[in-house]
Design a protein around this motif. Structure first.
Motif, mmCIF file in Angstrom:
data_model
loop_
_atom_site.group_PDB
_atom_site.id
_atom_site.type_symbol
_atom_site.label_atom_id
_atom_site.label_comp_id
_atom_site.label_asym_id
_atom_site.label_seq_id
_atom_site.Cartn_x
_atom_site.Cartn_y
_atom_site.Cartn_z
ATOM 1 N N PRO A 1 37.755 44.531 39.849
ATOM 2 C CA PRO A 1 38.869 44.154 40.298
ATOM 3 C C PRO A 1 39.253 43.368 39.722
ATOM 4 O O PRO A 1 38.857 42.952 38.472
ATOM 5 C CB PRO A 1 39.275 43.370 41.910
ATOM 6 N N ALA A 2 40.873 43.231 39.456
ATOM 7 C CA ALA A 2 41.060 42.028 38.226
ATOM 8 C C ALA A 2 40.850 41.157 38.648
ATOM 9 O O ALA A 2 40.749 40.495 40.217
ATOM 10 C CB ALA A 2 42.467 42.632 38.025
ATOM 11 N N ARG A 3 41.905 39.714 37.470
ATOM 12 C CA ARG A 3 41.577 38.458 38.210
ATOM 13 C C ARG A 3 42.636 37.768 39.811
ATOM 14 O O ARG A 3 41.625 36.678 40.218
ATOM 15 C CB ARG A 3 42.437 37.615 37.526
ATOM 16 N N ASP A 4 43.300 38.452 40.569
ATOM 17 C CA ASP A 4 44.206 38.312 41.035
ATOM 18 C C ASP A 4 43.011 39.304 42.275
ATOM 19 O O ASP A 4 43.698 39.002 43.713
ATOM 20 C CB ASP A 4 45.624 38.612 41.344
ATOM 21 N N GLY A 5 42.274 39.621 42.417
ATOM 22 C CA GLY A 5 41.348 41.116 42.991
ATOM 23 C C GLY A 5 41.900 41.791 43.274
ATOM 24 O O GLY A 5 41.308 43.216 43.996
ATOM 25 N N SER A 6 43.438 42.233 42.344
ATOM 26 C CA SER A 6 43.703 43.826 42.875
ATOM 27 C C SER A 6 43.123 44.686 42.173
ATOM 28 O O SER A 6 41.629 44.920 41.763
ATOM 29 C CB SER A 6 45.205 43.437 42.141
ATOM 30 N N ARG A 7 43.294 46.125 42.534
ATOM 31 C CA ARG A 7 42.324 47.182 41.926
ATOM 32 C C ARG A 7 43.592 48.364 41.244
ATOM 33 O O ARG A 7 43.201 49.117 41.076
ATOM 34 C CB ARG A 7 41.134 47.798 43.280
ATOM 35 N N TYR A 8 44.628 48.354 41.778
ATOM 36 C CA TYR A 8 45.896 49.192 42.446
ATOM 37 C C TYR A 8 46.977 48.521 41.324
ATOM 38 O O TYR A 8 46.993 47.584 41.222
ATOM 39 C CB TYR A 8 45.858 49.239 44.174
ATOM 40 N N SER A 9 46.958 49.682 40.739
ATOM 41 C CA SER A 9 48.700 49.708 40.383
ATOM 42 C C SER A 9 49.816 50.422 40.702
ATOM 43 O O SER A 9 48.607 51.654 40.293
ATOM 44 C CB SER A 9 48.793 49.483 38.740
ATOM 45 N N LEU A 10 50.238 50.609 41.503
ATOM 46 C CA LEU A 10 51.914 52.196 42.038
ATOM 47 C C LEU A 10 53.228 51.605 41.781
ATOM 48 O O LEU A 10 53.495 50.257 42.285
ATOM 49 C CB LEU A 10 51.061 51.923 43.348
ATOM 50 N N HIS A 11 53.447 52.508 40.762
ATOM 51 C CA HIS A 11 54.841 51.882 40.765
ATOM 52 C C HIS A 11 55.401 52.545 40.428
ATOM 53 O O HIS A 11 55.203 54.180 40.107
ATOM 54 C CB HIS A 11 54.923 50.239 39.738
#
Length: 378
Positions: free
Chosen positions: A155-165
Motif C-alpha cells: 500500500p501507498a502512504r495513504d493506505g491505497s493500493r489502486y489507481s483507477l481513472h
C-alpha cells in the motif's frame, strides 16, 4: 491546444484485483462499449514465471525493457508494444479477455505479482487513442480515451493500493461540459468518485517539470533537472563557500547584465527594487521572457543569489527556478566576485538550455501569440 478532464474512482485497498477489473468491464459493457482493447503490464519475476507455466501463451509477452538496477534483469509481462515508455514496453499482441481475467483473479495469491497495470480502450468505437507529443507523463499518451486500472501489492502512504481513472479528451476548457453517460456508470459503481477539473497539454508539461501554475494569489516556483548538461564551473557547497575569502560585491547589477548581454538579454527599464535585478528579452514566438535575480544578505559579510525564469503568455505566467548546479539549491552563497561570476556563467548555460527545451515546448503548445493581447506586454 488539447484539453482533458481527469476522472478518479476510489477502490477499497482490500478489493480483489480480478473482481475490480471485472466491475470496470461490466460498466463498459452496460454503457455499450463493446470489446475494448485490453493492455496489461505485470511486474514480478517469480509471478511472471508462474503465469507462463499456467498459460504458456504469455511467454511471448515476457520483456526486460525499461531501466534496470542490479545484475539480474527485471522481467515483466506486457503487451503495451515496443514504443511504450520505460518498463511498460513489451511485445504487441492480444490475449483472450477470459485468460487475463483468470490471471488477475490469481494475483497475488497464486501469482506473486507486486504491481499490475491494465488499460481498457480506446473507449469511442472506431477511434484511435488521442496522442500528443507534449504529454510527458509515462502513461499519458497511452491512457487517453482508456480506462486505467493500476494495482500494487504494497500500500501507498495513504493506505491505497489502486489507481483507477479515465482521462477524457475535451474540445474546449469549458468547465460546464457535461460528463458522458457511460462515465456516469463508473461513478455509480465506484461511489465517491470525482472529476479533478480540466487540464491541458501545457499543464502536463508543467507536471513533468514539477511546476505550479501561477494564479491570482501569485506565481510559484518549480524546478527542472539539468541532467547531463555540461557546466563551466564546479560550485562550492554552502559550507565550503563560507570558508572562502570574502570580498565586497560591488556592481553586481552590471556584472549580471554583462554576463547575459551576448544572449540578447537586456536590463529591465523599471528595475528599481532593492536586491532585485531583472533582465528581459523576446522569445522566438514573440512572448516576453524574464530573468529575475534576487541578491540578499545571508550573513554578516556574505550574500546569496537565486534566479527564476519566467515566460509571460496570454494565458498565464509560467515560472521556473534557474539552477546553477545539479543539487536542489535555489540560493547560492556568494562570498566574493569570483564565485559570483562562476554562478552567473553556469546560469547562463542553464538559461540557454531552458530556452531550447522548456520555453520551446511551451510555445509549441501555446501556439502563435495573439497580437491583440496586452498581457504579454506587461
Amino acid at each position: 491546444m488539447q484539453h482533458y478532464r481527469f476522472h478518479n474512482f476510489p477502490v477499497a485497498a482490500d478489493a480483489p484485483l480480478g473482481a475490480t477489473l471485472a466491475r470496470v468491464q461490466e460498466c463498459l459493457d452496460k454503457a455499450g462499449v463493446k470489446n475494448p482493447a485490453l493492455r496489461f503490464c505485470l511486474w514480478g519475476t517469480r509471478g511472471c514465471e508462474e503465469i507462463i507455466a499456467r498459460f504458456p501463451k504469455f511467454r511471448g509477452f515476457l520483456s526486460t525493457a525499461g531501466p534496470q538496477h542490479g545484475s539480474a534483469p527485471v522481467e515483466h509481462l506486457s503487451n503495451f508494444g515496443p514504443s511504450a515508455p520505460g518498463a511498460f514496453a513489451g511485445p504487441s499482441g492480444d490475449v483472450a479477455p477470459e485468460t487475463i481475467a483468470a490471471v488477475a483473479a490469481g494475483i497475488p495469491q497464486e501469482f506473486p505479482i507486486y504491481m499490475a497495470q491494465f488499460e481498457l480502450g480506446p473507449i469511442s468505437p472506431g477511434t484511435a487513442p488521442v496522442r500528443s507529443s507534449h504529454l510527458h507523463s509515462p502513461l499519458m499518451e497511452i491512457s487517453l480515451q482508456c480506462i486505467s486500472v493500476g494495482w500494487q501489492d504494497s500500500p501507498a502512504r495513504d493506505g491505497s493500493r489502486y489507481s483507477l481513472h479515465f482521462i477524457e479528451p475535451l474540445p474546449t476548457a469549458d468547465v460546464k461540459q457535461p460528463i458522458p453517460v457511460w462515465i456516469q456508470t463508473l461513478y455509480s459503481t465506484f461511489p465517491g468518485a470525482k472529476a479533478e477539473g480540466i487540464g491541458s497539454d501545457i499543464d502536463q508539461i508543467m507536471t513533468e517539470y514539477r511546476m505550479i501554475v501561477s494564479g491570482t494569489s501569485g506565481t510559484f516556483i518549480g524546478s527542472k533537472s539539468i541532467g547531463d548538461l555540461k557546466l563551466p564551473h564546479e560550485l562550492p557547497s554552502s559550507r565550503a563557500a563560507s570558508h572562502l575569502k570574502h570580498a565586497p560585491l560591488k556592481g553586481f547589477h552590471s556584472t549580471i547584465s554583462r554576463v547575459f548581454a551576448d544572449d540578447g538579454w537586456k536590463q529591465a527599464p523599471d528595475n528599481e527594487q532593492t536586491g532585485i535585478h531583472e533582465l528581459r528579452k523576446t522569445s522566438v514566438a514573440g512572448r516576453r521572457l524574464v530573468l529575475r535575480f534576487r541578491v540578499q544578505k545571508s550573513g554578516r559579510s556574505s550574500r546569496s543569489i537565486s534566479a527564476v525564469m519566467r515566460l509571460v503568455s496570454q494565458r498565464r505566467m509560467l515560472t521556473l527556478g534557474v539552477m546553477a548546479e545539479r543539487s536542489t539549491r535555489h540560493g547560492y552563497e556568494v562570498p566574493n566576485p569570483q564565485v559570483l561570476s562562476q554562478i552567473l556563467e553556469n546560469m547562463r548555460v542553464v538559461v540557454e538550455y531552458l530556452e531550447n527545451t522548456w520555453v520551446a515546448e511551451l510555445e509549441e503548445v501555446l501556439g502563435p501569440r495573439r497580437r491583440d493581447s496586452k498581457l504579454g506586454e506587461r
